[in-house]
Design an enzyme around this catalytic site. Structure first.
Site, mmCIF file in Angstrom:
data_model
loop_
_atom_site.group_PDB
_atom_site.id
_atom_site.type_symbol
_atom_site.label_atom_id
_atom_site.label_comp_id
_atom_site.label_asym_id
_atom_site.label_seq_id
_atom_site.Cartn_x
_atom_site.Cartn_y
_atom_site.Cartn_z
ATOM 1 N N GLY A 1 62.219 -92.698 6.872
ATOM 2 C CA GLY A 1 62.877 -91.759 7.391
ATOM 3 C C GLY A 1 63.716 -91.918 8.948
ATOM 4 O O GLY A 1 64.438 -91.158 9.284
ATOM 5 N N PRO B 1 59.747 -97.207 5.293
ATOM 6 C CA PRO B 1 61.082 -97.346 5.821
ATOM 7 C C PRO B 1 61.998 -98.044 4.727
ATOM 8 O O PRO B 1 61.862 -98.922 4.086
ATOM 9 C CB PRO B 1 60.792 -98.006 6.972
ATOM 10 N N GLY B 2 63.457 -97.360 4.943
ATOM 11 C CA GLY B 2 64.459 -98.103 4.206
ATOM 12 C C GLY B 2 65.485 -98.516 5.111
ATOM 13 O O GLY B 2 65.867 -99.697 5.656
ATOM 14 N N CYS C 1 92.422 -92.482 -4.610
ATOM 15 C CA CYS C 1 93.246 -91.295 -4.914
ATOM 16 C C CYS C 1 92.453 -90.116 -4.718
ATOM 17 O O CYS C 1 92.151 -89.469 -5.634
ATOM 18 C CB CYS C 1 93.913 -91.489 -6.223
ATOM 19 N N GLU C 2 91.949 -89.967 -3.693
ATOM 20 C CA GLU C 2 91.117 -88.844 -3.058
ATOM 21 C C GLU C 2 91.359 -88.497 -1.544
ATOM 22 O O GLU C 2 91.245 -89.783 -0.816
ATOM 23 C CB GLU C 2 89.612 -88.935 -3.362
HETATM 24 N N1 LLP Z 1 60.717 -92.772 0.780
HETATM 25 C C1 LLP Z 1 61.292 -91.906 -0.041
HETATM 26 C C2 LLP Z 1 60.418 -90.920 -0.895
HETATM 27 C C3 LLP Z 1 62.499 -91.232 0.086
HETATM 28 O O1 LLP Z 1 63.175 -90.580 -0.779
HETATM 29 C C4 LLP Z 1 63.381 -92.395 0.959
HETATM 30 C C5 LLP Z 1 64.809 -91.826 0.969
HETATM 31 C C6 LLP Z 1 62.937 -93.078 1.549
HETATM 32 C C7 LLP Z 1 61.297 -93.260 1.454
HETATM 33 C C8 LLP Z 1 63.335 -94.278 2.625
HETATM 34 O O2 LLP Z 1 64.001 -93.395 3.537
HETATM 35 P P1 LLP Z 1 64.871 -94.000 4.911
HETATM 36 O O3 LLP Z 1 63.821 -94.656 5.747
HETATM 37 O O4 LLP Z 1 65.729 -94.968 4.464
HETATM 38 O O5 LLP Z 1 65.491 -93.018 5.552
HETATM 39 N N2 LLP Z 1 71.997 -91.847 0.829
HETATM 40 C C9 LLP Z 1 71.422 -91.239 2.051
HETATM 41 C C10 LLP Z 1 69.944 -91.513 2.279
HETATM 42 C C11 LLP Z 1 69.034 -91.061 1.225
HETATM 43 C C12 LLP Z 1 67.682 -91.299 1.267
HETATM 44 C C13 LLP Z 1 66.787 -90.887 0.206
HETATM 45 N N3 LLP Z 1 65.519 -91.130 0.367
HETATM 46 C C14 LLP Z 1 72.169 -91.819 3.084
HETATM 47 O O6 LLP Z 1 73.251 -92.811 2.856
HETATM 48 O O7 LLP Z 1 72.077 -91.625 4.129
#
Ligand code: LLP
Length: 430
Positions: free
Chosen positions: A242, A279-280, A346-347
């Site tokens: 997050g 982390p993502g 087309c949006e």
């Molecule tokens: N762990 C879980 C259980 C999650 O659901 C998520 C993200 C993460 C970790 C990783 O979160 P991060 O560190 O990346 O914030 N598509 C959206 C973001 C959706 C995130 C969903 N879950 C965007 O483009 O902002």
């Protein structure tokens, strides 16, 4: 810090000119910097090293960027993986993430996905409901294999981010409500093949304020203490992902990983358990750009539109979340213009930026959408029968296409004409 910079007036990814890459690969395409991915993982890992009772697991959230080369880059550095589907599990394993470093999250795992995780021997399932506990118990019993799980808790904390990426508030679908999470843990302990070992939470994404995360961790700690008081061992706590990244160079950045880690250290002092992180975006967000060409510049009644060959199907975030991505020219001129940057789909929602001050561009010029490495290619679709764009990884002077452009013919090959339509002289049935 990232490895995208101008050299001799041209935007480069590490040592490779994006103009040169665009000539070779064609636009649009995603470009990732291996050095940036590695750096972000190492900075995060160093920040959290030694927290908890040592050896924290940093499980990259595959959903942010599931490209095999991205995941393999991280696997080689010792990353684990947070997966949310059988497909992500398969990718993590194929990229070389050891099963013992894989966590399986997700609110709607199916029995065949649970089975695949058990067969692979993953570290743990983060279970999100009482119904899932029952399902996991059944699958584990059929396989006669003990399965470790954490209860994903819904801590009822408002993470203070966009509503569509908030997951920890009380009315969200994620996790077991905190009032019932202890009972769920105890109930799981009663199943012959289930081994509840911990708690997990993930309250939302692109978080820029650490206070809600600290609040959430405090709630997990209180619940862990309660369970321990009742004689249960709680050996792992997963605090999710997050942490936000800077999308706008003109605004103050979100907290650094070191500041985040100081907060976690403070909030988990004396816990005596293994900490886990998911982390993502923090790892891959600023490690990727989307390169696109300007098709044409169009004067509307009141606006100047820059129409690009990338569309909302390639980078959905601006349409879906009103997300901001900085837009720069690969070879900027001195002049600037105010323009609304749109794709060809087309949006009306196919808009990347409204009345934005950008480098002056003309038809044929190339631009880059920055900070597109997370939730970019992975959220792409083929809407308007547009092919998925290639992904390229750069590593120093080397580069490789790590996901091919799927050509219209390949997309169309998945369709078939129903038998009654294939025969030209068949009678009308409708
Ligand atoms: N762990 C879980 C259980 C999650 O659901 C998520 C993200 C993460 C970790 C990783 O979160 P991060 O560190 O990346 O914030 N598509 C959206 C973001 C959706 C995130 C969903 N879950 C965007 O483009 O902002």
């Amino acid at each position: 810090m990232d490895h995208f910079a101008y050299r001799d007036g041209v935007l480069h990814a590490e040592d490779v000119s994006l103009e040169a890459l665009a000539d070779r690969v064609g636009t649009p395409f995603y470009c990732y910097s291996a050095a940036t991915i590695a750096r972000h993982f190492e900075v995060f890992s160093a920040a959290v090293a030694g927290l908890g009772n040592g050896d924290p697991l940093v499980a990259f959230a595959i959903k942010a960027n599931p490209n095999l080369s991205v995941v393999a880059t991280l696997a080689r550095l010792g990353a684990g993986a947070d997966v949310v589907s059988g497909g992500e599990l398969a990718r993590a394993l194929a990229a070389g993430v050891p099963a013992g470093r894989i966590v399986f999250s997700g609110v709607g795992k199916q029995a065949h996905e649970l089975a695949a995780g058990i067969d692979a021997g993953i570290l743990q399932f983060n279970v999100e409901s009482e119904a899932e506990i029952a399902m996991l118990a059944e699958v584990a019993a059929a396989k006669r294999k003990p399965v470790e799980l954490a209860i994903r808790v819904n801590p009822a904390v408002n993470p203070g981010t966009h509503a569509k990426i908030s997951t920890g508030n009380k009315d969200s679908k994620f996790g077991v409500p905190i009032e019932r999470a202890g009972a769920a843990f105890v109930a799981a302990a009663g199943h012959e093949w289930l081994r509840p070992i911990g708690l997990a939470a993930h309250i939302g994404s692109q978080l820029t304020d650490l206070a809600p995360i600290e609040d959430c961790i405090g709630r997990l700690g209180a619940l862990a203490a309660e369970l321990r008081g009742a004689g249960h061992a709680v050996t792992r706590i997963d605090v999710g992902g997050g942490l936000g990244v800077p999308y706008r160079r003109d605004q103050p950045p979100p907290p650094e990983p070191t500041v985040y880690a100081e907060m976690v250290a403070r909030a988990t002092r004396g816990w005596d358990c293994r900490l886990m992180f998911e982390p993502g975006r923090m790892i891959v967000g600023n490690a990727g750009v989307l390169v696109s060409s300007v098709i044409l510049v169009k004067q509307g009644a009141a606006k100047t539109f820059v129409v690009t060959d990338a569309g909302m199907n390639d980078l959905l975030r601006p349409s879906l979340y009103n997300a901001w991505h900085d837009i720069v020219a690969l070879r900027p001129a001195a002049d600037r213009i105010t323009a609304t940057v749109v794709g060809p789909v087309c949006e009306s929602g196919d808009t990347f930026a409204e009345d934005r001050d950008i480098h002056a561009v003309a038809a044929g010029d190339r631009i880059a959408f920055l900070t597109a490495g997370a939730y970019g290619a992975t959220m792409a679709s083929t809407y308007n029968s547009r092919p998925l764009v290639p992904e390229v990884m750069v590593n120093g002077v080397d580069w490789a296409v790590v996901s091919a452009r799927n050509e219209p013919a390949a997309m169309q090959a998945l369709d078939s004409v129903a038998p009654w339509l294939a025969q030209p002289d068949s009678p009308r049935t409708v």
